[in-house]
Design an enzyme around this catalytic site. Structure first.
Site, mmCIF file in Angstrom:
data_model
loop_
_atom_site.group_PDB
_atom_site.id
_atom_site.type_symbol
_atom_site.label_atom_id
_atom_site.label_comp_id
_atom_site.label_asym_id
_atom_site.label_seq_id
_atom_site.Cartn_x
_atom_site.Cartn_y
_atom_site.Cartn_z
ATOM 1 N N HIS A 54 0.872 -1.182 0.000
ATOM 2 C CA HIS A 54 0.000 0.000 0.000
ATOM 3 C C HIS A 54 0.911 1.235 0.000
ATOM 4 C CE1 HIS A 54 -2.823 2.927 1.791
ATOM 5 N NE2 HIS A 54 -3.803 2.113 1.446
ATOM 6 N N ASP A 87 2.922 -4.827 7.983
ATOM 7 C CA ASP A 87 1.741 -3.971 7.859
ATOM 8 C C ASP A 87 0.523 -4.888 7.940
ATOM 9 O OD1 ASP A 87 -0.452 -2.598 6.982
ATOM 10 O OD2 ASP A 87 0.493 -1.738 5.204
ATOM 11 N N CYS A 117 -4.678 2.440 -3.772
ATOM 12 C CA CYS A 117 -3.421 2.931 -3.151
ATOM 13 C C CYS A 117 -2.283 1.939 -3.356
ATOM 14 C CB CYS A 117 -3.588 3.227 -1.662
ATOM 15 S SG CYS A 117 -4.674 4.599 -1.351
ATOM 16 N N LYS A 126 -10.628 -0.732 10.401
ATOM 17 C CA LYS A 126 -10.840 -1.867 9.496
ATOM 18 C C LYS A 126 -11.251 -3.117 10.288
ATOM 19 C CE LYS A 126 -7.338 -0.111 6.258
ATOM 20 N NZ LYS A 126 -8.133 0.409 5.145
ATOM 21 N N GLN A 154 -4.551 -5.255 6.681
ATOM 22 C CA GLN A 154 -5.549 -6.158 6.082
ATOM 23 C C GLN A 154 -5.497 -7.563 6.658
ATOM 24 O OE1 GLN A 154 -7.954 -5.143 4.160
ATOM 25 N NE2 GLN A 154 -7.197 -3.105 3.674
HETATM 26 C C1 LIG Z 1 -2.317 -2.794 3.526
HETATM 27 C C2 LIG Z 1 -2.668 -1.402 3.980
HETATM 28 N N1 LIG Z 1 -1.725 -0.643 4.550
HETATM 29 C C3 LIG Z 1 -1.988 0.595 4.991
HETATM 30 C C4 LIG Z 1 -3.249 1.137 4.880
HETATM 31 C C5 LIG Z 1 -3.506 2.516 5.400
HETATM 32 O O1 LIG Z 1 -4.413 2.453 6.467
HETATM 33 P P1 LIG Z 1 -4.936 3.778 7.167
HETATM 34 O O2 LIG Z 1 -5.497 4.629 6.073
HETATM 35 O O3 LIG Z 1 -5.993 3.295 8.104
HETATM 36 O O4 LIG Z 1 -3.796 4.411 7.844
HETATM 37 C C6 LIG Z 1 -4.262 0.398 4.266
HETATM 38 C C7 LIG Z 1 -5.602 0.971 4.073
HETATM 39 O O5 LIG Z 1 -6.351 0.586 3.216
HETATM 40 C C8 LIG Z 1 -3.968 -0.919 3.819
HETATM 41 O O6 LIG Z 1 -4.899 -1.675 3.247
#
Ligand SMILES: Cc1ncc(COP(=O)(O)O)c(C=O)c1O
Length: 408
Positions: free
Chosen positions: A125, A202, A366, A228, A205
């Site tokens: 992401h 990370d 993203c 999430k 998900q």
């Molecule tokens: C794999 C991953 N990393 C990071 C993020 C960023 O999350 P946040 O916008 O809650 O900080 C997301 C959000 O969709 C994500 O799916």
């Protein structure tokens, strides 16, 4: 009806699901972006503001002590869920993006050096690319990327070849938010440990779909977002291994992080407080803990199995539609499916589905570098939560077929 959980009862706890969008019952398949919130979570936040609201940690009055107790109880509840050894290893942040930025800034100040290298994966992401890219641009550093294998998992053989003497961190998504593919963290760790390189996972998900045992996972950093996982927006966590809890330098400083301050020098607090500058999202932490109680009551393994069943069912239905191209072919997946319709733009498909009350996400999610690897502009993504059902999928498939007829 799911074999493992009673979705009918679960759905009753989500008031937002009980509405019509464009005259059709809402079908919410955009859980990867954010999940809906159960009543228990909504009530816990409003109860806090109705009955307990006060600032924490520094007050002697009753409400302040009560608010502090609830906030610290929230930390303990979430610590237990993730099987973290010591609740001080759990730092409340504003979410995944905030957590990764904090780690990047802290590592930049006393760990990373000019010319160092960081390894990421092809399906990161943007939130797990940009903080490292910013550091690399400012420090003549380099980002190396684990490529995709044929089945759109990671190419673990190629990964080991990326390691050099300059590799200082491996930062990877636990589950790809676009493909749903689960990263084999054990394989990543085996190489990382051999070369004594820290690992950041990370979990944005993975935490919503899988049981995460952070003592077993045994990585240096784990981050995720509460919103999430059925909890409010604006809060998340940063887990630090015991080593980094002691060694990570602070990047955000201010009220709450200190033991003593003079104009000459500051002695910082120990543990999680050292990293939690300013008034935190107290109600958010309480709502986060309530969401954790909600999922623990159902059982994370049951949630995983339910969603896995939905993924299998949907993939099977989609594979029978000749115009559909699916991405992320691995069997080892959690809750997310990405696809395209040949010769149709994902936005057009998403817009038509919305006319039937079906919320899907379209675009690059993203993950623009992943889109470049796959040589596509974007996808249509459906991502499941515990309240989704097979009958919703049947309706979605019917309306998808209808949309395809209209578009082609
Ligand atoms: C794999 C991953 N990393 C990071 C993020 C960023 O999350 P946040 O916008 O809650 O900080 C997301 C959000 O969709 C994500 O799916």
């Amino acid at each position: 009806m799911s074999k493992v959980i009673n979705t009918e009862n679960i759905r009753k706890q989500f008031p937002i699901l009980n509405q019509k969008i464009n005259n059709y019952p809402l079908i919410y398949f955009d859980n990867g972006a954010t999940t809906q919130k159960p009543l228990s979570v909504i009530n816990s936040i409003s109860d806090f503001y109705k009955n307990t609201n006060a600032n924490i940690h520094r007050g002697v009055h009753t409400l302040s002590r009560k608010a502090t107790e609830e906030f610290e109880l929230a930390r303990k509840t979430i610590t237990n869920h993730f099987n973290i050894k010591n609740d001080q290893q759990l730092i409340f942040t504003a979410g995944t993006t905030d957590s990764i930025n904090m780690v990047a800034q802290s590592l930049a100040s006393n760990y990373l050096q000019a010319g160092d290298e960081i390894i990421l994966s092809a399906y990161e992401h943007h939130s797990n690319i940009l903080p490292w890219q910013l550091w690399a641009e400012q420090n003549n550093g380099k980002l190396k990327v684990i490529p995709l294998a044929e089945n759109e998992t990671l190419d673990y053989a190629a990964f080991e070849k990326l390691i050099s003497e300059k590799t200082k961190l491996i930062a990877v998504a636990h589950v790809s938010n676009t493909l749903g593919v689960i990263t084999d963290i054990e394989k990543i760790k085996a190489v990382a440990q051999k070369h004594k390189i820290p690992v950041l996972v990370d979990g944005a998900q993975s935490a919503p779909h899988m049981q995460i045992d952070l003592q077993k996972l045994n990585v240096d950093f784990f981050v995720c977002s509460a919103h999430k996982i059925y909890a409010p927006t604006g809060i998340g966590l940063l887990y630090l291994s015991e080593k980094w809890l002691n060694e990570l330098s602070v990047s955000k400083v201010g009220g709450g992080t200190i033991k003593t301050v003079t104009f000459e020098k500051t002695e910082y607090a120990e543990g999680a407080l050292r990293f939690e500058a300013g008034t935190p999202d107290i109600a958010g932490a309480i709502g986060f803990a309530e969401a954790i109680r909600f999922i623990d009551e159902i059982g994370m393994q049951n949630i995983f199995e339910h969603e896995h069943e939905l993924v299998q069912y949907t993939q099977q239905q989609l594979s029978q539609i000749p115009e559909v191209i699916m991405y992320g072919k691995s069997e080892h997946k959690a809750g997310v499916i990405s696809f395209n319709v040949k010769n149709a733009h994902p936005f057009d498909v998403g817009t038509l589905l919305d006319k039937y009350g079906i919320a899907v996400r379209t675009g690059h999610h993203c993950t623009q570098p992943l889109m470049q690897c796959l040589n596509i502009q974007g996808t249509i993504r459906i991502s499941f939560a515990v309240y989704n059902t097979k009958s919703e999928i049947d309706f979605f498939i019917e309306k998808l077929k209808k949309s395809i007829k209209m578009l082609l």
